[in-house]
Design an enzyme around this catalytic site. Structure first.
Site, short mmCIF file in Angstrom:
data_model
loop_
_atom_site.label_atom_id
_atom_site.label_comp_id
_atom_site.label_asym_id
_atom_site.label_seq_id
_atom_site.Cartn_x
_atom_site.Cartn_y
_atom_site.Cartn_z
CD GLN A 74 -3.50 -4.50 6.41
OE1 GLN A 74 -3.39 -3.52 5.68
NE2 GLN A 74 -4.11 -5.60 6.02
CE LYS B 153 -3.82 -2.46 2.13
NZ LYS B 153 -4.56 -2.85 3.33
CG ASP C 230 -9.85 -0.54 4.37
OD1 ASP C 230 -9.40 -0.81 3.25
OD2 ASP C 230 -9.31 -0.87 5.44
#
Ligand code: NAP
Length: 283
Positions: free
Chosen positions: A95, A51, A118
């Protein structure tokens, strides 16, 4: 034919990089993404590294804040509150998975809906199902983009999604429905799964079991999207679909690696730029 997620995501990132550079030139502003990583799980470390690399490629300022597994829920929530309040932060990603002593949903709920890159926040989930503008989860959005590159019409097709998770199965089913497919969601309690999957013109597999879907479960000419990321008995990376045999039957298929995975990371960049645009540019 192979759907090359790596190539497709590269093209999306290049386009995004031009957009970010142009906005920076015109306004002096650029997006900033903060990724929070708790612990040392190798899978999570590798995702977070990917990422950060993609963000840098696109011109998104980014940093990864790393904390030991011993961080308390309270400390993590305090960190999120600080990032929410920081006007120079456009996207916040924690995460997953988190250590067992931390309530994941509480953490997801704590991220400001405007910075939820997200698309997991209940505010974004509700808007997705209400067909309102929102941040759409990365993997499902990436899957729809992959399908669209094939030129195969989604409208009117029988789509079967195996898996009903909040992050893949359910949102991808909703997006397929929004694209006018006739959608069936299968799961571990589905009876005669092979009969259901053989109906699919579009088969999306998000189970988490190595090579679970075999060629005889696939309708000849179907488009097969394999979301799974598994290690087989020899430690080799593989998907949920028995790729070699299924590729003989399908019209289009995504490989693992190099299919859905790169799109997930790229869509995170798309979402970060969108959050930034909404907050700083289109306000
Ligand atoms: P998950 O939350 O564990 O959900 C798995 C789903 O598969 C569940 O709905 C489960 O049904 C269903 N399932 C399990 N065994 C089954 C069986 N024998 N027959 C039919 N359905 C079955 O997993 P997830 O988070 O959606 O992830 C799925 C896979 O995708 C994993 O390999 C994950 O690593 C991968 N993934 C990849 C990406 C990417 O970017 N490539 C992103 C996210 C996830 P029940 O609901 O009945 O239990």
């Amino acid at each position: 034919m192979i759907i090359n997620g790596k190539e497709i995501s590269k093209a999306i990132k290049e386009e995004l990089a031009v957009k970010v550079a142009t906005i920076k030139e015109q306004t002096g502003l650029s997006p900033r993404l903060v990724v929070v990583l708790v612990g040392n799980d190798p899978g999570s470390v590798s995702y977070v590294t990917g990422k950060a690399k993609a963000a840098t490629e696109v011109g998104i300022r980014n940093e990864t804040l790393r904390y030991p597994e011993s961080i308390t829920e309270e400390e993590l929530l305090a960190l999120i509150a600080k990032l929410n309040a920081d006007d120079d932060v456009d996207g916040v990603l924690v995460q997953l998975p988190l250590p067992k002593h931390i309530d994941e949903q509480k953490v997801i709920d704590a991220i400001s809906v405007d910075k939820d890159v997200d698309g997991f926040h209940p505010g974004n989930v509700a808007k997705l199902w209400l067909k309102q503008p929102c941040t759409v989860p990365c993997t499902p959005n990436g899957i729809i983009k992959l399908l669209k590159t094939t030129g195969v019409e989604i409208a009117g097709k029988e789509a079967v999604v195996i898996g009903r998770s909040n992050i893949v199965g359910l949102p991808v089913a909703k997006l397929l429905l929004d694209n006018n497919a006739t959608v069936t969601i299968a799961h571990s309690r589905t009876k005669n799964l092979a009969e259901v999957t053989r109906r699919a013109d579009i088969l999306v597999v998000a189970i988490g079991r190595p090579r679970f879907v075999t060629a005889d479960m696939v309708k000849p000419g179907a488009v097969v999207i394999d979301v799974g990321v598994n290690r087989d008995e020899n430690g080799k990376l593989c998907g949920d679909v028995d790729y070699d045999a299924t590729a003989e039957v399908a019209s289009y298929i995504t490989p693992v690696p190099g299919g859905v995975g790169p799109m997930t990371i790229t869509e995170l960049m798309v979402n970060t730029v969108e959050c930034f645009m909404r907050k700083k540019i289109e306000k």
